[in-house]
Design a protein around this motif. Structure first.
Motif, PDB file in Angstrom:
ATOM      1  N   ARG A   1      45.349  18.920  84.673  1.00  0.00           N
ATOM      2  CA  ARG A   1      44.047  19.060  84.021  1.00  0.00           C
ATOM      3  C   ARG A   1      43.683  17.815  83.221  1.00  0.00           C
ATOM      4  N   LEU A   2      44.681  17.259  82.561  1.00  0.00           N
ATOM      5  CA  LEU A   2      44.434  16.157  81.636  1.00  0.00           C
ATOM      6  C   LEU A   2      44.521  14.792  82.311  1.00  0.00           C
ATOM      7  N   PHE A   3      44.866  14.785  83.603  1.00  0.00           N
ATOM      8  CA  PHE A   3      44.997  13.540  84.366  1.00  0.00           C
ATOM      9  C   PHE A   3      46.053  12.618  83.749  1.00  0.00           C
ATOM     10  N   VAL A   4      47.165  13.224  83.348  1.00  0.00           N
ATOM     11  CA  VAL A   4      48.305  12.463  82.846  1.00  0.00           C
ATOM     12  C   VAL A   4      49.554  12.976  83.558  1.00  0.00           C
ATOM     13  N   THR A   5      50.699  12.371  83.264  1.00  0.00           N
ATOM     14  CA  THR A   5      51.943  12.783  83.906  1.00  0.00           C
ATOM     15  C   THR A   5      52.587  13.934  83.136  1.00  0.00           C
ATOM     16  N   PRO A   6      53.381  14.776  83.806  1.00  0.00           N
ATOM     17  CA  PRO A   6      54.104  15.847  83.093  1.00  0.00           C
ATOM     18  C   PRO A   6      54.980  15.328  81.954  1.00  0.00           C
ATOM     19  N   PRO A   7      55.692  14.177  82.109  1.00  0.00           N
ATOM     20  CA  PRO A   7      56.469  13.689  80.970  1.00  0.00           C
ATOM     21  C   PRO A   7      55.609  13.383  79.740  1.00  0.00           C
ATOM     22  N   ALA A   8      54.388  12.911  79.969  1.00  0.00           N
ATOM     23  CA  ALA A   8      53.497  12.631  78.834  1.00  0.00           C
ATOM     24  C   ALA A   8      53.135  13.925  78.102  1.00  0.00           C
ATOM     25  N   VAL A   9      52.905  14.994  78.854  1.00  0.00           N
ATOM     26  CA  VAL A   9      52.608  16.292  78.231  1.00  0.00           C
ATOM     27  C   VAL A   9      53.833  16.806  77.475  1.00  0.00           C
TER      28      VAL A   9
ATOM     29  N   ALA B   1      46.905  26.850  80.888  1.00  0.00           N
ATOM     30  CA  ALA B   1      47.532  26.674  82.200  1.00  0.00           C
ATOM     31  C   ALA B   1      48.887  27.343  82.284  1.00  0.00           C
ATOM     32  N   ARG B   2      49.508  27.631  81.126  1.00  0.00           N
ATOM     33  CA  ARG B   2      50.836  28.251  81.072  1.00  0.00           C
ATOM     34  C   ARG B   2      51.893  27.421  81.796  1.00  0.00           C
ATOM     35  N   GLY B   3      51.744  26.115  81.746  1.00  0.00           N
ATOM     36  CA  GLY B   3      52.734  25.266  82.389  1.00  0.00           C
ATOM     37  C   GLY B   3      52.495  23.798  82.082  1.00  0.00           C
ATOM     38  N   ILE B   4      53.576  23.010  82.056  1.00  0.00           N
ATOM     39  CA  ILE B   4      53.485  21.578  81.776  1.00  0.00           C
ATOM     40  C   ILE B   4      52.779  20.844  82.914  1.00  0.00           C
ATOM     41  N   THR B   5      53.204  21.118  84.153  1.00  0.00           N
ATOM     42  CA  THR B   5      52.649  20.402  85.303  1.00  0.00           C
ATOM     43  C   THR B   5      51.164  20.697  85.474  1.00  0.00           C
ATOM     44  N   ALA B   6      50.783  21.982  85.355  1.00  0.00           N
ATOM     45  CA  ALA B   6      49.367  22.350  85.504  1.00  0.00           C
ATOM     46  C   ALA B   6      48.528  21.745  84.387  1.00  0.00           C
ATOM     47  N   ALA B   7      49.068  21.704  83.169  1.00  0.00           N
ATOM     48  CA  ALA B   7      48.338  21.090  82.057  1.00  0.00           C
ATOM     49  C   ALA B   7      48.165  19.592  82.294  1.00  0.00           C
ATOM     50  N   ALA B   8      49.207  18.946  82.818  1.00  0.00           N
ATOM     51  CA  ALA B   8      49.115  17.517  83.107  1.00  0.00           C
ATOM     52  C   ALA B   8      48.040  17.227  84.138  1.00  0.00           C
TER      53      ALA B   8
ATOM     54  N   MET C   1      45.940  15.874  62.576  1.00  0.00           N
ATOM     55  CA  MET C   1      46.564  15.965  63.895  1.00  0.00           C
ATOM     56  C   MET C   1      45.753  15.156  64.902  1.00  0.00           C
ATOM     57  N   ASP C   2      46.451  14.435  65.751  1.00  0.00           N
ATOM     58  CA  ASP C   2      45.821  13.647  66.807  1.00  0.00           C
ATOM     59  C   ASP C   2      45.048  14.586  67.744  1.00  0.00           C
ATOM     60  N   LEU C   3      43.779  14.226  68.005  1.00  0.00           N
ATOM     61  CA  LEU C   3      42.953  15.070  68.874  1.00  0.00           C
ATOM     62  C   LEU C   3      43.573  15.234  70.254  1.00  0.00           C
ATOM     63  N   SER C   4      44.264  14.222  70.753  1.00  0.00           N
ATOM     64  CA  SER C   4      44.885  14.337  72.077  1.00  0.00           C
ATOM     65  C   SER C   4      45.964  15.403  72.083  1.00  0.00           C
ATOM     66  N   LEU C   5      46.642  15.596  70.936  1.00  0.00           N
ATOM     67  CA  LEU C   5      47.648  16.651  70.862  1.00  0.00           C
ATOM     68  C   LEU C   5      46.996  18.033  70.914  1.00  0.00           C
ATOM     69  N   VAL C   6      45.824  18.147  70.301  1.00  0.00           N
ATOM     70  CA  VAL C   6      45.093  19.421  70.362  1.00  0.00           C
ATOM     71  C   VAL C   6      44.728  19.739  71.811  1.00  0.00           C
ATOM     72  N   ARG C   7      44.284  18.719  72.553  1.00  0.00           N
ATOM     73  CA  ARG C   7      43.936  18.940  73.966  1.00  0.00           C
ATOM     74  C   ARG C   7      45.169  19.359  74.770  1.00  0.00           C
ATOM     75  N   VAL C   8      46.296  18.756  74.468  1.00  0.00           N
ATOM     76  CA  VAL C   8      47.529  19.125  75.168  1.00  0.00           C
ATOM     77  C   VAL C   8      47.882  20.581  74.868  1.00  0.00           C
ATOM     78  N   PHE C   9      47.807  20.965  73.601  1.00  0.00           N
ATOM     79  CA  PHE C   9      48.124  22.344  73.227  1.00  0.00           C
ATOM     80  C   PHE C   9      47.230  23.338  73.970  1.00  0.00           C
ATOM     81  N   VAL C  10      45.915  23.103  73.936  1.00  0.00           N
ATOM     82  CA  VAL C  10      44.974  24.017  74.583  1.00  0.00           C
ATOM     83  C   VAL C  10      45.217  24.071  76.090  1.00  0.00           C
ATOM     84  N   SER C  11      45.498  22.940  76.701  1.00  0.00           N
ATOM     85  CA  SER C  11      45.727  22.903  78.148  1.00  0.00           C
ATOM     86  C   SER C  11      46.993  23.651  78.533  1.00  0.00           C
TER      87      SER C  11
END
Length: 306
Positions: free
Chosen positions: A24-32, A15-22, A1-11
Motif C-alpha cells: 500500500r505504501l510503496f515501500v519494502t516490507p523491511p522498511a515497514v 491490511a493486517r500484515g507487513i507485506t500488504a501494508a508495504a 510522532m513522525d507522520l510516516s509512522l502514523v501512516r505505517v500504523f494505519v496501513s
C-alpha cells in the motif's frame, strides 16, 4: 510522532500484515518492520501480534486507530484540497466489487460516468462475495462495493437503491393464474441462484413468515434464470421484481407478488477503510452513486427471442 509512522500504523492495522501494508505504501516490507519497531518503542506497546498469517492489533492499537485514521484523513483531504484532484488527468487503478446483477444492470452506467470525466483511469470489476467484502474493504484491495448484504457498521455506506421482490415463473405455470397463496408458494418447485448476495434478506423474511424452502434446482448464474423458468412450467424463482418484470417483456414469463411480507432490500455502496488517495475515492464514490441513482439498470439485456 513522525507522520510516516502514523501512516505505517494505519496501513498495518487495515491490511493486517507487513507485506500488504508495504504494498500500500510503496515501500519494502523491511522498511515497514523498522517503522513498526520505532512505533513500539515510542508507544511502549507491541501494537500488533502475529496470529497465524495476520498481524492482530492489541487493545492499545484498537484504541489508537480511530483517532490516528481520522487525523490522516483530515491531513490528506486538506492537502488534496490545496492541490486539487483532477479526474481528467488521473491514471489511478480503482476497483469496485459488483454482483453478477450489478455487472449486467449498472456497469454500463458506471463506465459511461467514469470514462466521461476520467478517460485515463483504470477500472477493475471484481466479484462481490459478501463473505469476502469486509476483509477486502479493510485491506484496501477494493475501493467500493455494491451489495444488499449487511456489512459491519464500521464501513461507511450509502443506500443507492431500494429493491422489492416478486415471484417469477413461466406464463404456463399453474401458479401464474389466480392468487399466489402462501401454501401454493411453499409447495412450488423453487429455483435458486447459489451465492446470490440478496439471499440473506429473503431468507430472513421467509423465516419470519414460517416458510421453509428446499430449492428443487440451484444454478450458479443469474443469467440462467429466465431461460430455465421459461423452459419449465413448474419452476418459480423469488427475485427482484423490477428485473423479473423486465425479463417478462421478452420472455414468456409472469411475475406474482410475494405471498408474505418482505421489506424492500437496501442496496448499499460501501467504501474502503484506507486513508490513501481520499480525494480520488471521494470522486469515485460520488460518481458511482450518481450513475446508479440515475439509472433504472439494463437488466433486460438478458432477453428472449420475442
Amino acid at each position: 510522532m513522525d507522520l510516516s509512522l502514523v501512516r505505517v500504523f494505519v496501513s498495518i492495522y487495515e491490511a493486517r500484515g507487513i507485506t500488504a501494508a508495504a504494498a500500500r505504501l510503496f515501500v519494502t516490507p523491511p522498511a515497514v518492520s523498522q517503522a513498526l519497531t520505532k512505533l513500539r518503542q515510542q508507544l511502549d506497546d507491541p501494537l500488533f501480534e502475529r496470529v497465524g498469517r495476520t498481524m492482530e492489533p492489541t487493545h492499545a492499537a484498537h484504541a489508537l486507530y480511530p483517532e490516528l485514521r481520522g487525523a490522516l484523513l483530515t491531513i490528506d483531504r486538506a492537502v488534496d484540497g490545496l492541490h486539487g484532484f483532477d479526474p481528467a488527468e488521473s491514471d489511478r487503478h480503482l476497483r469496485i466489487a459488483l454482483s453478477e446483477l450489478g455487472e449486467i444492470g449498472w456497469l454500463p452506467a458506471i463506465l459511461r460516468a467514469v470514462r466521461a470525466r476520467a478517460p485515463r483511469m483504470r477500472l477493475e470489476v471484481v466479484p462481490a462475495h459478501p463473505d469476502h467484502l469486509p476483509e477486502q474493504l479493510s485491506r484496501g484491495s477494493i475501493d467500493l462495493a455494491i451489495t444488499p448484504a449487511a456489512l459491519p457498521a464500521a464501513f461507511e455506506s450509502t443506500v443507492i437503491k431500494r429493491q422489492g421482490y416478486g415471484v417469477a415463473m413461466s406464463a404456463d405455470n399453474p401458479l401464474a393464474r389466480g392468487r399466489l397463496t402462501r401454501e401454493r408458494y411453499a409447495g412450488a418447485a423453487h429455483l435458486r441462484v447459489s451465492g446470490d448476495s440478496g439471499i440473506g434478506p429473503l431468507d430472513a423474511a421467509l423465516a419470519r413468515a414460517g416458510i421453509a424452502l428446499t430449492p428443487r434446482v440451484v444454478v450458479h448464474r443469474i443469467a440462467a434464470l429466465p431461460v430455465a423458468l421459461a423452459g419449465d412450467p413448474e419452476l418459480v424463482a423469488t427475485v427482484p421484481d423490477t428485473i423479473a418484470e423486465g425479463w417478462a417483456a421478452t420472455w414468456p414469463l409472469t411475475v406474482q407478488p410475494l405471498p408474505f411480507a418482505m421489506d424492500p432490500v437496501s442496496v448499499r455502496l460501501y467504501r474502503r477503510h484506507s486513508t490513501q488517495h481520499s480525494a480520488a475515492l471521494d470522486w469515485f464514490s460520488a460518481t458511482v452513486t450518481r450513475a446508479i441513482s440515475g439509472s433504472s439498470g439494463q437488466f433486460s439485456v438478458i432477453h428472449g427471442d420475442g
